[in-house]
Design a protein around this motif. Structure first.
Motif, short mmCIF file in Angstrom:
data_model
loop_
_atom_site.label_atom_id
_atom_site.label_comp_id
_atom_site.label_asym_id
_atom_site.label_seq_id
_atom_site.Cartn_x
_atom_site.Cartn_y
_atom_site.Cartn_z
N LEU A 1 0.82 -1.21 0.00
CA LEU A 1 0.00 0.00 0.00
C LEU A 1 0.86 1.26 0.00
N ASN A 2 1.93 1.27 0.76
CA ASN A 2 2.81 2.44 0.77
C ASN A 2 3.49 2.65 -0.57
N ARG A 3 3.91 1.55 -1.20
CA ARG A 3 4.53 1.68 -2.53
C ARG A 3 3.56 2.27 -3.54
N ALA A 4 2.27 1.98 -3.34
CA ALA A 4 1.25 2.48 -4.27
C ALA A 4 0.79 3.90 -3.94
N GLY A 5 1.33 4.50 -2.87
CA GLY A 5 1.00 5.88 -2.54
C GLY A 5 -0.02 6.07 -1.44
N TYR A 6 -0.50 4.98 -0.85
CA TYR A 6 -1.42 5.10 0.28
C TYR A 6 -0.63 5.33 1.56
N GLN A 7 -1.28 5.94 2.55
CA GLN A 7 -0.69 6.06 3.88
C GLN A 7 -1.15 4.87 4.72
N ALA A 8 -0.21 4.00 5.05
CA ALA A 8 -0.55 2.81 5.82
C ALA A 8 0.60 2.52 6.78
N ALA A 9 0.27 1.95 7.93
CA ALA A 9 1.28 1.61 8.92
C ALA A 9 0.84 0.39 9.71
N VAL A 10 1.82 -0.39 10.16
CA VAL A 10 1.57 -1.46 11.12
C VAL A 10 1.39 -0.81 12.49
N LEU A 11 0.42 -1.27 13.23
CA LEU A 11 0.14 -0.72 14.55
C LEU A 11 0.37 -1.80 15.60
N HIS A 12 1.51 -1.69 16.30
CA HIS A 12 1.84 -2.66 17.33
C HIS A 12 1.33 -2.21 18.69
N ASN A 13 1.50 -3.08 19.68
CA ASN A 13 0.99 -2.82 21.02
C ASN A 13 2.09 -2.50 22.03
N SER A 14 3.32 -2.47 21.54
CA SER A 14 4.47 -2.18 22.39
C SER A 14 5.47 -1.33 21.60
N PRO A 15 6.16 -0.39 22.25
CA PRO A 15 7.11 0.46 21.53
C PRO A 15 8.34 -0.29 21.04
N ASN A 16 8.56 -1.50 21.51
CA ASN A 16 9.73 -2.27 21.09
C ASN A 16 9.37 -3.48 20.22
N SER B 1 8.57 -5.68 16.91
CA SER B 1 9.11 -5.75 15.55
C SER B 1 8.79 -7.14 15.00
N TYR B 2 9.08 -7.33 13.71
CA TYR B 2 8.91 -8.65 13.12
C TYR B 2 10.20 -9.03 12.43
N PRO B 3 10.79 -10.17 12.79
CA PRO B 3 12.12 -10.52 12.28
C PRO B 3 12.10 -10.91 10.81
N GLY B 4 13.24 -10.72 10.18
CA GLY B 4 13.42 -11.22 8.81
C GLY B 4 12.90 -10.33 7.72
N ARG B 5 12.43 -9.13 8.03
CA ARG B 5 11.93 -8.23 7.00
C ARG B 5 13.10 -7.60 6.24
N GLN B 6 13.07 -7.73 4.93
CA GLN B 6 14.13 -7.14 4.11
C GLN B 6 13.89 -5.65 3.90
N THR B 7 12.62 -5.27 3.84
CA THR B 7 12.26 -3.87 3.60
C THR B 7 11.50 -3.35 4.81
N PRO B 8 11.95 -2.25 5.42
CA PRO B 8 11.22 -1.70 6.56
C PRO B 8 9.89 -1.10 6.11
N VAL B 9 8.90 -1.16 7.00
CA VAL B 9 7.61 -0.56 6.72
C VAL B 9 7.27 0.40 7.86
N PRO B 10 6.44 1.42 7.59
CA PRO B 10 6.03 2.33 8.68
C PRO B 10 5.34 1.57 9.80
N ALA B 11 5.71 1.87 11.02
CA ALA B 11 5.13 1.18 12.17
C ALA B 11 5.01 2.15 13.34
N LEU B 12 3.92 2.03 14.07
CA LEU B 12 3.65 2.85 15.26
C LEU B 12 3.22 1.91 16.38
#
Length: 347
Positions: free
Chosen positions: A29-44, A46-57
């Motif tokens: 979605l971000n590559r296509a120009g939409y504003q999108a983010a992963v919304l986690h429940n803790s400030p620390n 993450s998800y291991p093994g991602r080659q490309t970072p994505v917006p996360a809050l």
């Protein structure tokens, strides 16, 4: 202001097909120009093994909404941890919620998510139809009206769409997700190796391995559990393996059997129900759910056939790999996702 899509996500650091789909969706979605983010429940988180970072809050809203539904001791611990965690902070920035933010909830987080965000638009992203049915009923029992409150539903398999129809949910979107078959390339030359993933059915896996050993009908084939491994390690084993035992259980699609097929394995075992859309007698040896004896016999029969005349099974596994790559390629999934999002964003 551009609409923003926030995908609530579990904080598990273990490999998970469901979490990978959420991250892939946000990335596309971000590559296509939409504003999108992963919304986690803790400030620390993450998800291991991602080659490309994505917006996360991160937000604590969901965890606060969970409090009334958990036992008292856990409640007290959470009530202490939440302010301390906010004070310490971490790698993720805290969510600054906007009125028009769309909260996209995984199906099993539905009830608490509806409690946490009572004003924002809500979408439900269903990857597990079995937990969706439970969560839907829990949401109704908590006083929510999902039909009125939820703006849209997306399901990733035929089983999900069946559940929507059962509940009278109209206009739901079917999104064929990708298990990235490109990362499980077909290999023609195989070793005398049978692999399996025991995580969903550990006791049954032990029974199957023991029965195969006692019966002695698979010759010198070696059995290898694929457990606690990184995705590239699993891919390597599947590329080497001639047979794969599918121990899927209550799946929406079931990635392991599809990954094994992509890599050229002859797959024997359970569909987990959801994999019925690709795991058929034309692509493998599906066995009745929970029929351990039937699975052992089917595997022994497949091994015997291959040792006698491998032509039919070699043709089957080539066909299965081609079908998985056709139906679940990354390109096909991205095309379907962007078509759906074009409709959602315009509504």
């Amino acid at each position: 202001m551009t609409r923003r899509y926030l995908f609530l996500c579990p904080d598990s650091r273990k490999a998970s097909g469901g979490i990978a789909v959420i991250y892939d969706t946000v990335e596309t979605l971000n590559r296509a120009g939409y504003q999108a983010a992963v919304l986690h429940n803790s400030p620390n988180a993450s998800y291991p093994g991602r080659q490309t970072p994505v917006p996360a809050l991160y937000t604590q809203s969901y965890r606060r909404a969970v409090l009334p539904y958990i036992e008292r001791r856990k409640q007290l611990r959470e009530r202490l941890d939440l302010p301390l965690e906010r004070l310490r902070g971490g790698r993720l920035a805290a969510l600054d919620l906007r009125p028009d933010d769309v909260i996209v909830l995984p199906e099993y987080m539905m009830r608490e998510g509806l409690d946490a965000w009572r004003e924002n638009p809500i979408g439900i992203f269903v990857q597990n139809p079995f937990s969706f049915m439970t969560a839907y009923m829990h949401a109704r029992a908590a006083g929510h009206d999902p039909q009125a409150r939820v703006s849209w539903y997306i399901g990733v398999s035929e089983v999900c769409m069946d559940q929507f129809e059962l509940l009278g949910i109209g206009g739901a979107h079917a999104l064929p997700v990708s298990m990235n078959p490109e990362t499980f390339p077909f290999r023609a030359e195989k070793e005398r190796l049978i692999t399996y993933m025991p995580r969903k059915r550990p006791e049954e896996a032990r029974q199957i391995v023991e029965a195969l050993g006692l019966r002695g009908r698979i010759g010198d084939y070696r059995l290898q559990a694929l457990d606690g491994m990184k995705p590239d390690e699993i891919s390597g084993w599947m590329q080497r393996s001639r047979f794969f035992i599918s121990l899927q259980k209550r799946e929406s699609i079931g990635f392991p059997a599809a990954e094994a097929m992509a890599a050229g394995c002859i797959v024997v075992g359970y569909t987990g129900l959801g994999a019925r859309e690709y795991f058929t007698p034309e692509t493998g040896f599906p066995v009745t759910e929970d029929d351990t004896a039937g699975l052992v016999r089917a595997l022994e029969g497949a091994v015997a056939e291959y040792e006698t005349d491998p032509a039919r099974l070699d043709a089957m596994r080539r066909h299965a790999s081609a079908e998985i790559n056709r139906r679940y390629s990354k390109a096909a999934a991205e095309e379907a996702l962007l078509k759906i999002w074009g409709e959602l964003d315009a509504s």
